[in-house]
Write a protein that holds these residues in place. Structure first.
Motif, PDB file in Angstrom:
ATOM      1  N   TYR A 153       0.852  -1.183   0.000  1.00 26.38           N
ATOM      2  CA  TYR A 153       0.000   0.000   0.000  1.00 26.38           C
ATOM      3  C   TYR A 153       0.895   1.241   0.000  1.00 26.38           C
ATOM      4  CZ  TYR A 153      -3.251  -3.528   1.819  1.00 26.38           C
ATOM      5  OH  TYR A 153      -3.989  -4.659   2.000  1.00 26.38           O
ATOM      6  N   SER A 154       0.644   2.144  -0.935  1.00 26.73           N
ATOM      7  CA  SER A 154       1.423   3.375  -1.044  1.00 26.73           C
ATOM      8  C   SER A 154       0.505   4.577  -0.888  1.00 26.73           C
ATOM      9  CB  SER A 154       2.141   3.440  -2.396  1.00 26.73           C
ATOM     10  OG  SER A 154       3.034   2.352  -2.546  1.00 26.73           O
ATOM     11  N   GLY A 155       1.004   5.603  -0.279  1.00 26.05           N
ATOM     12  CA  GLY A 155       0.222   6.820  -0.066  1.00 26.05           C
ATOM     13  C   GLY A 155       0.966   7.808   0.803  1.00 26.05           C
ATOM     14  N   HIS A 156       1.576   7.300   1.879  1.00 26.19           N
ATOM     15  CA  HIS A 156       2.389   8.172   2.727  1.00 26.19           C
ATOM     16  C   HIS A 156       3.622   8.641   1.963  1.00 26.19           C
ATOM     17  CE1 HIS A 156       0.491   7.964   6.724  1.00 26.19           C
ATOM     18  NE2 HIS A 156       0.117   6.734   6.398  1.00 26.19           N
ATOM     19  N   ASN A 168     -13.240  -5.334  11.406  1.00 24.39           N
ATOM     20  CA  ASN A 168     -13.539  -6.219  10.278  1.00 24.39           C
ATOM     21  C   ASN A 168     -12.311  -6.958   9.762  1.00 24.39           C
ATOM     22  OD1 ASN A 168     -12.090  -4.341   8.761  1.00 24.39           O
ATOM     23  ND2 ASN A 168     -13.889  -3.514   7.707  1.00 24.39           N
ATOM     24  N   GLY A 169     -11.117  -6.613  10.292  1.00 26.55           N
ATOM     25  CA  GLY A 169      -9.909  -7.322   9.929  1.00 26.55           C
ATOM     26  C   GLY A 169      -9.379  -6.989   8.555  1.00 26.55           C
ATOM     27  N   GLN A 170      -9.952  -6.013   7.873  1.00 29.01           N
ATOM     28  CA  GLN A 170      -9.512  -5.653   6.528  1.00 29.01           C
ATOM     29  C   GLN A 170      -9.104  -4.190   6.429  1.00 29.01           C
ATOM     30  OE1 GLN A 170      -9.100  -7.876   3.995  1.00 29.01           O
ATOM     31  NE2 GLN A 170      -9.648  -9.439   5.499  1.00 29.01           N
ATOM     32  N   ASP A 171      -9.944  -3.294   6.917  1.00 32.03           N
ATOM     33  CA  ASP A 171      -9.663  -1.869   6.860  1.00 32.03           C
ATOM     34  C   ASP A 171      -8.739  -1.473   8.014  1.00 32.03           C
ATOM     35  OD1 ASP A 171     -11.403  -1.816   4.713  1.00 32.03           O
ATOM     36  OD2 ASP A 171     -13.128  -1.313   5.969  1.00 32.03           O
ATOM     37  N   PHE A 172      -7.980  -0.388   7.822  1.00 33.49           N
ATOM     38  CA  PHE A 172      -7.006  -0.014   8.836  1.00 33.49           C
ATOM     39  C   PHE A 172      -6.692   1.475   8.732  1.00 33.49           C
ATOM     40  CE2 PHE A 172      -4.736  -1.380   5.075  1.00 33.49           C
ATOM     41  CZ  PHE A 172      -3.686  -0.497   4.930  1.00 33.49           C
ATOM     42  N   GLY A 187      -8.419  -1.690   0.612  1.00 35.79           N
ATOM     43  CA  GLY A 187      -7.107  -1.616  -0.016  1.00 35.79           C
ATOM     44  C   GLY A 187      -6.718  -0.261  -0.556  1.00 35.79           C
ATOM     45  N   GLU A 188      -7.582   0.755  -0.426  1.00 33.70           N
ATOM     46  CA  GLU A 188      -7.295   2.085  -0.942  1.00 33.70           C
ATOM     47  C   GLU A 188      -7.339   3.106   0.189  1.00 33.70           C
ATOM     48  OE1 GLU A 188      -6.400   2.696  -3.993  1.00 33.70           O
ATOM     49  OE2 GLU A 188      -6.776   0.688  -4.787  1.00 33.70           O
ATOM     50  N   CYS A 189      -6.568   4.182   0.041  1.00 33.12           N
ATOM     51  CA  CYS A 189      -6.609   5.274   1.010  1.00 33.12           C
ATOM     52  C   CYS A 189      -7.873   6.084   0.754  1.00 33.12           C
ATOM     53  CB  CYS A 189      -5.367   6.157   0.888  1.00 33.12           C
ATOM     54  SG  CYS A 189      -5.328   7.521   2.072  1.00 33.12           S
ATOM     55  N   SER A 190      -8.867   5.955   1.640  1.00 34.37           N
ATOM     56  CA  SER A 190     -10.163   6.599   1.428  1.00 34.37           C
ATOM     57  C   SER A 190     -10.246   7.987   2.059  1.00 34.37           C
ATOM     58  CB  SER A 190     -11.284   5.720   1.995  1.00 34.37           C
ATOM     59  OG  SER A 190     -11.160   5.582   3.403  1.00 34.37           O
ATOM     60  N   GLN A 191      -9.390   8.279   3.029  1.00 33.95           N
ATOM     61  CA  GLN A 191      -9.433   9.587   3.674  1.00 33.95           C
ATOM     62  C   GLN A 191      -8.055   9.935   4.221  1.00 33.95           C
ATOM     63  OE1 GLN A 191     -12.329   9.996   6.828  1.00 33.95           O
ATOM     64  NE2 GLN A 191     -12.005  12.199   7.046  1.00 33.95           N
ATOM     65  N   THR A 192      -7.641  11.176   4.004  1.00 30.62           N
ATOM     66  CA  THR A 192      -6.382  11.688   4.536  1.00 30.62           C
ATOM     67  C   THR A 192      -6.675  12.880   5.422  1.00 30.62           C
ATOM     68  OG1 THR A 192      -5.164  10.989   2.559  1.00 30.62           O
ATOM     69  CG2 THR A 192      -4.115  12.635   3.971  1.00 30.62           C
TER      70      THR A 192
END
Length: 724
Positions: A153-156, A168-172, A187-192
């Motif tokens: 996962y990339s974003g930072h 739910n063991g999936q989102d973080f 699997g996607e960055c939904s909010q920053t």
């Protein structure tokens, strides 16, 4: 515009006096959590039933002598029906607390620290077969427990410090040095979510689904999806105003190179963003402002003013923590960690500024003149008066002495902690082999990546010569000795005759060609003076580590009952609570004891105690201590080479080398530990089996690709070949 799946501020807690470094949520009472901080405390927070948005401090715990970095919650049991809180600190201890008292129930010392490859900063369990990791490489990875990386996962855009997984063991969620909290769904960055603090150190998910984050400004912020728990309009506006006043340094990595003439104006904000968290820079007069797109609000939110890039060439002042400064330096203290900010105005006293910087960041006052001269050197042409030409102690007027240095050709510049210039602990040669052959330890013309033999010729191990620390600047040592003697307590002050004895002894042992022999009186004075108070003894220890290389001193101090006394004294100086300079010099003295037969006999007889205490120092964040520790293990390995019956001793060498490799970063220390491993297993099938059982192969394989310095990679490959 507001979405039910977007988090917004619930409250802000002025929780700690310094950085918040760890958070953990209770399962009960509902909504409660615990925080730990550099202020050395742990605090329990519970929701206030009368005010829905507010948390109240229920319990404060103290027990650490240095800052607290992590925390976990132990579930209730019959003995402790309210559960326990365990905290880990930089004092190398674990404290176990109950909710019934402020002091620890137990203090666990000598905790075995472990390290992670590729500067992994955090882990979070997904399920029984998968987990997340985050790293300084700004990536998050999803792993199978079998070792397979199944997703990246990339974003930072900078170091990532912390992770937490939703039920739910999936989102973080994740936080890092790019000033953001990021929410990841499917699997996607939904909010920053940007925060008005440079380092967002930690995060946790509360039982009600809210998110708590702790940052470098000492504030804990809680974000919620619940409309009932969202902060008031005034608090939301105050948070946005605080965010808009933040100062963004483009060198932190998330804005890239900035040219003010190429930036659009405010009209660029009339266009909506493409995704939540998207960043835009605009030109506002001579300034650059940063904005972030908020999907939930449907607008661009100002997240700060940009300074430090090419866009600010016309700006004369830098804003930091609400004040303007002529300079804001970034000082790199810890390898793999973010820099510490040092603000400075040309009207300030550089020595007072350096003193305040060290005190604020819990750094040793030993660095005072290094930081002050760094300021002076990097503000030349901007100061009100001439910069000093050399490093002068502001309190004594004398040249600054810090133990372990050699040579008098040092200068200043670069980073004061990592650059050249000063008598820094260990800044001289990192040790020389006792034989005259060319070898890779000295780093001189004897060895280079271009001239080194090919890996098929093993020039690294077994190394049975031993490595000694024999370099010294006698002028600085004697100068500091006399200076400290002037300030010593009256009952510990040395007479002129005693000082003369130490001076003659130092000059004698430093000159290896001298035909003179140390006198019994000189050795006696050295031994007595080595018991000076710990805050002033370091120049005497510097003399001691040189003196034990002389055959006569080695025989007198390392033989018989005197040897046991010397060993016990050095082990006392190496206690985890001791001073780093003394720890380093005690380790070097032990290394140098191997130069004589009496010293070798002493240390082989005291091996278990010496290596156990030395191994405890691997957790000290000091590269010179790490190099000295690695050298000590190497010297032991050299004496054990060919001794097939000494399997217990070899097992201890393997264990200390392996655990130390988990935490060291300095390449010279790594190299010496690799040589120690190779020397220990060479020609001994039982030792090889022990090394394999410890997982040495997989542990060191990452160094096989190191090319700078080349000796690390070459030595590693030879050790791996030996273990095949």
């Amino acid at each position: 515009m507001s979405g039910s799946n977007s988090y917004r501020l619930r409250c802000s807690l002025a929780a700690h006096e310094m950085d918040v470094r760890g958070l953990a949520a209770f399962a009960f009472p509902d909504g409660a959590f615990v925080s730990v901080s550099r202020d050395r405390t742990a605090r329990v927070w519970v929701p206030n039933p009368s005010e829905n948005q507010v948390f109240t401090e229920m319990h404060c715990m103290n027990g650490h002598s240095n800052f607290v970095s992590c925390v976990c919650i132990i579930a209730p049991n019959e003995t402790y029906p309210r559960g326990l809180i365990a905290t880990g600190g930089h004092d190398n201890n674990i404290c176990v607390f109950s909710l019934d008292r402020p002091d620890p129930l137990f203090t666990l010392k000598g905790h075995k620290n472990t390290g992670h490859e590729d500067c992994v900063r955090g882990l979070a369990v997904i399920n029984e077969v998968e987990f997340f990791s985050c790293s300084n490489d700004a990536s998050i990875r999803r792993w199978m427990v079998t070792g397979e990386c199944v997703q990246v996962y990339s974003g930072h855009t900078n170091y990532i410090y912390s992770l937490a997984v939703f039920p739910n063991g999936q989102d973080f969620i994740s936080t890092g040095e790019d000033r953001t909290l990021r929410v990841w769904r499917k699997g996607e960055c939904s909010q920053t979510i940007r925060l008005p603090a440079q380092s967002v150190w930690c995060c946790c998910i509360l039982p009600d689904g809210d998110i708590a984050v702790g940052a470098s400004d000492g504030v804990i912020r809680v974000f919620t999806e619940s409309e009932e728990r969202v902060a008031s309009a005034q608090d939301l506006q105050a948070f946005e105003d605080e965010l808009s006043k933040a100062i963004i340094d483009p060198k932190t990595g998330d804005l890239g190179d900035i040219k003010i003439e190429d930036l659009p104006g405010r009209e660029h904000l009339n266009e909506p963003g493409n995704r939540d968290g998207q960043t835009r820079l605009i030109k506002e007069g001579s300034n650059v402002e940063a904005y972030q797109w908020s999907v939930s609000d449907g607008r661009w939110v100002k997240i700060g003013d940009v300074v430090g890039g090419s866009s600010q060439q016309n700006s004369k002042r830098v804003m930091y923590e609400g004040k303007e400064y002529d300079f804001v330096f970034s000082i790199d203290v810890n390898e793999g960690g973010p820099g510490l900010k040092l603000p400075y105005n040309v009207t300030d006293d550089p020595w007072l500024t350096a003193h305040n910087f060290l005190e604020k960041n819990d750094l040793s006052p030993m660095f005072l003149d290094q930081v002050a001269n760094f300021i002076i050197e990097n503000t030349k042409g901007h100061t009100l008066g001439p910069a000093p030409a050399s490093a002068t102690d502001p309190f004594t007027g004398a040249g600054r002495y810090i133990p372990g240095s050699g040579g008098d050709d040092q200068g200043f510049g670069a980073d004061p902690f990592t650059g050249a210039g000063r008598y820094i602990p260990g800044s001289e040669s990192t040790g020389t082999v006792s034989s005259g052959r060319a070898d890779p330890f000295t780093g001189g013309s004897a060895y280079s990546s271009s001239s080194a033999p090919k890996a098929t010729t093993n020039i690294f191990f077994p190394n049975t010569d031993g490595v000694m620390f024999e370099q010294a600047n006698t002028t600085q040592i004697l100068g500091k000795l006399r200076e400290l003697n002037n300030t010593a307590p009256a009952d510990r002050k040395l007479s002129d005759a005693a000082l003369d004895c130490l001076e003659k002894l130092l000059l004698l042992v430093a000159d290896q060609k001298s035909p003179e022999q140390p006198t019994a009186e000189q050795i006696s004075v050295l031994w007595r003076t080595s018991h000076w108070p710990e805050d002033i003894v370091f120049p005497v220890l510097d003399i001691l580590r040189l003196a034990v290389c002389h055959p006569e001193v080695n025989a007198q101090l390392c033989g018989g009952t005197e040897g046991a006394s010397l060993c016990n004294h050095l082990l006392g100086l190496m206690s985890p609570e001791g001073r780093p300079a003394n720890q380093m010099l005690a380790l070097r003295t032990l290394c140098n004891c191997f130069s004589g037969s009496h010293g070798r006999t002493l240390l082989l007889g005291q091996r278990d105690a010496v290596l156990s205490r030395a191994g405890d120092l691997r957790v000290v964040s000091n590269k010179n201590i790490h190099v000295a520790l690695a050298t000590l293990v190497l010297n032991y390995a050299g004496r054990l080479y060919g001794q097939l019956t000494e399997i217990e001793a070899k097992a201890q060498c393997l264990s200390v080398a392996s655990t130390t490799l988990e935490v060291v970063h300095d390449k010279e220390a790594v190299f010496r530990l690799l040589v120690a491993l190779g020397t220990t297993v060479a020609g001994d099938s039982t030792a090889k089996d022990l090394a394999r059982s410890l997982g040495v192969n997989s542990q060191i394989s990452k160094y096989a690709r190191v090319s700078d310095p080349a000796k690390v990679g070459e030595c590693c490959r030879l050790v791996l070949d030996e273990l095949q």
